[in-house]
Design a protein around this motif. Structure first.
Motif, short mmCIF file in Angstrom:
data_model
loop_
_atom_site.label_atom_id
_atom_site.label_comp_id
_atom_site.label_asym_id
_atom_site.label_seq_id
_atom_site.Cartn_x
_atom_site.Cartn_y
_atom_site.Cartn_z
N SER A 43 31.43 53.74 81.64
CA SER A 43 32.26 54.32 82.72
C SER A 43 33.35 53.53 83.17
O SER A 43 34.64 53.98 83.50
N LEU A 44 33.26 52.33 82.70
CA LEU A 44 34.41 51.10 83.09
C LEU A 44 35.61 51.51 82.13
O LEU A 44 36.75 51.62 82.68
N ILE A 45 35.33 52.01 80.85
CA ILE A 45 36.42 52.17 79.79
C ILE A 45 37.31 53.09 80.36
O ILE A 45 38.44 53.08 80.41
N PRO A 46 36.70 54.46 80.54
CA PRO A 46 37.68 55.46 80.92
C PRO A 46 38.55 55.25 82.25
O PRO A 46 39.58 55.61 82.32
N HIS A 47 37.59 54.52 83.26
CA HIS A 47 38.26 54.26 84.54
C HIS A 47 39.41 53.20 84.47
O HIS A 47 40.41 53.47 84.97
N LEU A 48 39.35 52.13 83.64
CA LEU A 48 40.16 51.12 83.71
C LEU A 48 41.44 51.72 82.75
O LEU A 48 42.69 51.17 82.80
N LYS A 49 41.01 52.44 81.85
CA LYS A 49 42.10 53.07 80.77
C LYS A 49 43.20 53.83 82.10
O LYS A 49 44.35 53.70 81.85
N LYS A 50 42.78 54.53 82.91
CA LYS A 50 43.53 55.21 83.76
C LYS A 50 44.08 54.14 84.84
O LYS A 50 45.19 54.29 85.17
N ALA A 51 43.29 53.32 85.35
CA ALA A 51 43.58 52.58 86.54
C ALA A 51 44.86 51.64 86.17
O ALA A 51 45.69 50.92 86.80
N CYS A 52 44.72 50.84 84.69
CA CYS A 52 45.46 50.05 84.14
C CYS A 52 46.55 50.58 83.37
O CYS A 52 47.24 50.06 82.55
N ASN A 53 46.59 51.89 83.33
CA ASN A 53 47.71 52.71 82.45
C ASN A 53 47.63 52.06 80.99
O ASN A 53 48.59 51.86 80.37
N LEU A 54 46.56 52.35 80.27
CA LEU A 54 46.26 51.78 78.94
C LEU A 54 46.07 52.96 78.07
O LEU A 54 45.76 54.06 78.09
N ASN A 55 46.36 52.57 76.65
CA ASN A 55 46.15 53.52 75.47
C ASN A 55 44.68 53.24 74.92
O ASN A 55 43.78 52.37 75.49
N SER A 178 43.74 62.15 88.87
CA SER A 178 44.47 61.55 87.61
C SER A 178 45.72 62.48 87.59
O SER A 178 45.92 63.37 88.47
N PHE A 179 46.57 61.76 86.99
CA PHE A 179 48.04 62.17 86.76
C PHE A 179 48.57 62.13 85.62
O PHE A 179 48.26 61.19 84.72
N THR A 180 49.34 62.92 85.10
CA THR A 180 49.85 62.89 83.71
C THR A 180 51.02 61.81 83.61
O THR A 180 51.55 61.24 84.89
N THR A 181 51.44 61.54 82.47
CA THR A 181 52.48 60.35 82.53
C THR A 181 53.70 60.81 83.23
O THR A 181 54.37 60.06 83.81
N GLU A 182 54.19 62.33 82.95
CA GLU A 182 55.39 62.76 83.50
C GLU A 182 55.28 62.66 85.11
O GLU A 182 56.47 62.27 86.03
N GLU A 183 54.16 62.96 85.58
CA GLU A 183 53.68 63.03 87.14
C GLU A 183 53.67 61.49 87.75
O GLU A 183 54.49 61.30 88.76
N LEU A 184 53.40 60.83 87.22
CA LEU A 184 53.50 59.04 87.35
C LEU A 184 54.83 58.70 87.38
O LEU A 184 55.20 57.94 88.36
N MET A 187 56.86 59.71 90.29
CA MET A 187 56.30 59.20 91.58
C MET A 187 57.43 58.07 91.84
O MET A 187 57.77 57.24 91.00
N PRO A 188 57.36 57.84 93.17
CA PRO A 188 58.16 56.32 93.64
C PRO A 188 56.87 55.30 93.24
O PRO A 188 56.10 55.70 93.21
N LYS A 189 57.57 54.24 92.88
CA LYS A 189 56.92 52.77 92.29
C LYS A 189 55.74 52.71 93.36
O LYS A 189 54.53 52.18 93.01
N SER A 190 56.27 52.51 94.48
CA SER A 190 55.14 52.25 95.82
C SER A 190 54.07 53.15 95.69
O SER A 190 52.78 52.76 95.99
N GLU A 191 54.30 54.62 95.61
CA GLU A 191 53.12 55.55 95.58
C GLU A 191 52.27 55.61 94.35
O GLU A 191 51.07 55.41 94.41
N SER A 192 52.90 55.17 93.08
CA SER A 192 52.25 54.95 91.93
C SER A 192 51.28 53.73 92.04
O SER A 192 50.19 53.85 91.57
N LEU A 193 51.94 52.50 92.47
CA LEU A 193 51.33 51.21 92.61
C LEU A 193 49.88 51.47 93.50
O LEU A 193 48.71 51.11 93.21
#
Length: 429
Positions: A43-55, A178-184, A187-193
């Motif tokens: 569970s950690l791998i898909p979650h941190l992939k999203k939370a830390c914006n990883l490939n 979750s959001f797509t790369t385009e949606e992120l 977003m304003p930086k404060s909101e994405s952070l």
């Protein structure tokens, strides 16, 4: 196995078999705890992939950090056990494990992937000490004739942890937001952070609880009497050597097979959620439920496999299971919908007996080289660090196609199939 008559167990005076029960129960708890650590990664791998914006390949460093620690710590853990004994070594492993778990809090607060990886490496060091200590201790803690039964019983709780960790990960770590790369990017930086920090924060509570449980158990261990059990060679001093052990051809093949097995298992579990979403079209909660089913099948498979070994030779069962795993991997690569989901779940059942079976076949008949041979097999766990990186690179190079990544464990099972058919054979001189 031929090596079984090479050593005898020496138990401290005044210790009755009944006094083994409480220490054994607490040792079994260690199997469950390190099973939790490994299976939370699913569970950690898909979650941190999203939370830390990883490939994908970046996210696979989660597994790399833990399993590379096994490679680094395998020999030091043996030295710690020799110097400190079983009880102090187990306490040291629990404390290191807890320190790594608590480091998840500053990692999430700072959104630092490097800190997450450092925490996981420390956890891996603690797990190496625990496994190096608890496996042989469970084997010798009681009647020698029941050593195999005790190990299988303890290992079943490791399998049980797969289901429990999948449930905790699905309910408390994973999220459907979750959001797509385009949606992120829009977003304003404060909101994405704020979004990334919120996602990272969900890992804190499970790991705080885990770390707290580990500290409590470590404290309890301080007040429990653990019989100090030693082994000595019946024929005098053991003549085995670390490099000399590799003169046994079947041990070399076992090391190779174990490297690829651990790599395959980590690949399957690490990409499980991704594959369920992409190949079967499930949401994260449904994918998580299948991950729980995978854990249950892994546990059931261990019990069923242990029973079958009474009637089928280990190499034949290993070969059969490997062949079925190859077929299931092909379905995982090319299948869609429910059939692909069933194939991934089924892999849990057919992988369940591979690690102990390869281990047993590898050290069969190597006499005084049993201990160094076992060290080689523990070090081969580094496959869990290396092979998933190849899977991540393959998925990234194919436009994040997760299903094509399952061709990597397919190749791993081909190697294991060869070991079960031919590589396990002892070369008689």
């Amino acid at each position: 196995m031929n090596h079984s008559n090479q050593t005898e167990v020496v138990v401290e005076e005044g210790t009755s078999s009944k006094k083994f029960l409480v220490p054994f129960i607490f040792v079994v708890s260690l199997f469950f705890l390190w099973g939790m650590a490994h299976n939370l990664d699913s569970s950690l791998i898909p979650h941190l992939k999203k939370a830390c914006n990883l490939n994908f390949i970046e996210s696979m460093f989660i597994d790399f950090s833990i399993f590379f620690a096994y490679f680094i710590m395998a020999i030091p853990a043996g030295m710690i056990l020799k110097k400190w004994g079983y009880k102090k070594s187990m306490i040291a492993g629990l404390v290191a494990f807890a320190v790594g778990a608590f480091l998840f809090v500053p990692a999430a607060n700072s959104l630092s992937y490097i800190t997450f990886l450092t925490a996981l490496f420390i956890i891996g060091c603690g797990l190496t000490i625990l496994e190096t200590t608890a496996n042989p201790y469970a084997a010798v803690l009681g009647d020698p004739k029941k050593a195999t039964f005790r190990l299988n019983l303890a290992a079943s709780f490791n399998g049980l942890a797969a289901a429990v960790a999948a449930y905790i990960g699905t309910r408390f770590i994973l999220s459907d937001k979750s959001f797509t790369t385009e949606e992120l990017n829009a977003m304003p930086k404060s909101e994405s952070l704020a979004y990334f920090l919120e996602e990272a924060a969900s890992v804190k509570l499970p790991y705080i609880i885990l770390g707290s449980v580990l500290i409590i158990i470590a404290i309890i261990f301080c007040f429990i009497h653990f019989p100090e059990i030693k082994t000595k060679s019946i024929d005098g001093e053991a003549k085995g050597s670390f490099l000399g052990a590799l003169r046994h051809k079947h041990l070399k093949w076992a090391v190779v097979a174990q490297f690829f097995y651990v790599g395959a298992q980590v690949c399957v579990t690490s990409s499980f959620i991704f594959a369920m979403q992409q190949g079967a079209g499930f949401d994260k909660e449904t994918a998580g439920n299948y991950l729980i089913a995978y854990g249950v099948l892994f546990t059931v498979g261990r019990f069923v496999g242990t029973a079958l070994l009474r009637f089928i030779s280990p190499n034949k069962l290993l070969s059969t299971y490997s062949l079925i795993a190859i077929i299931l991997c092909l379905i995982a690569v090319f299948g869609k919908g429910d059939i692909m989901a069933y194939a991934l779940g089924g892999l849990g059942f057919f992988m369940s007996i591979m690690f102990p079976t390869i281990f047993g076949l590898g050290i069969d008949g190597i006499g005084d080289d049993t201990k160094p041979g076992s060290s080689w097999l523990i070090m081969s766990i580094v496959g869990g660090a290396v092979v998933p990186l190849a899977m991540g690179a393959l998925m990234d190079s194919n436009k994040e196609n997760v299903q094509i990544g399952y061709s990597i464990p397919l190749v791993c099972f081909l190697v294991i199939l060869y070991f079960g058919l031919k590589g396990y054979k002892i070369a008689h001189k």
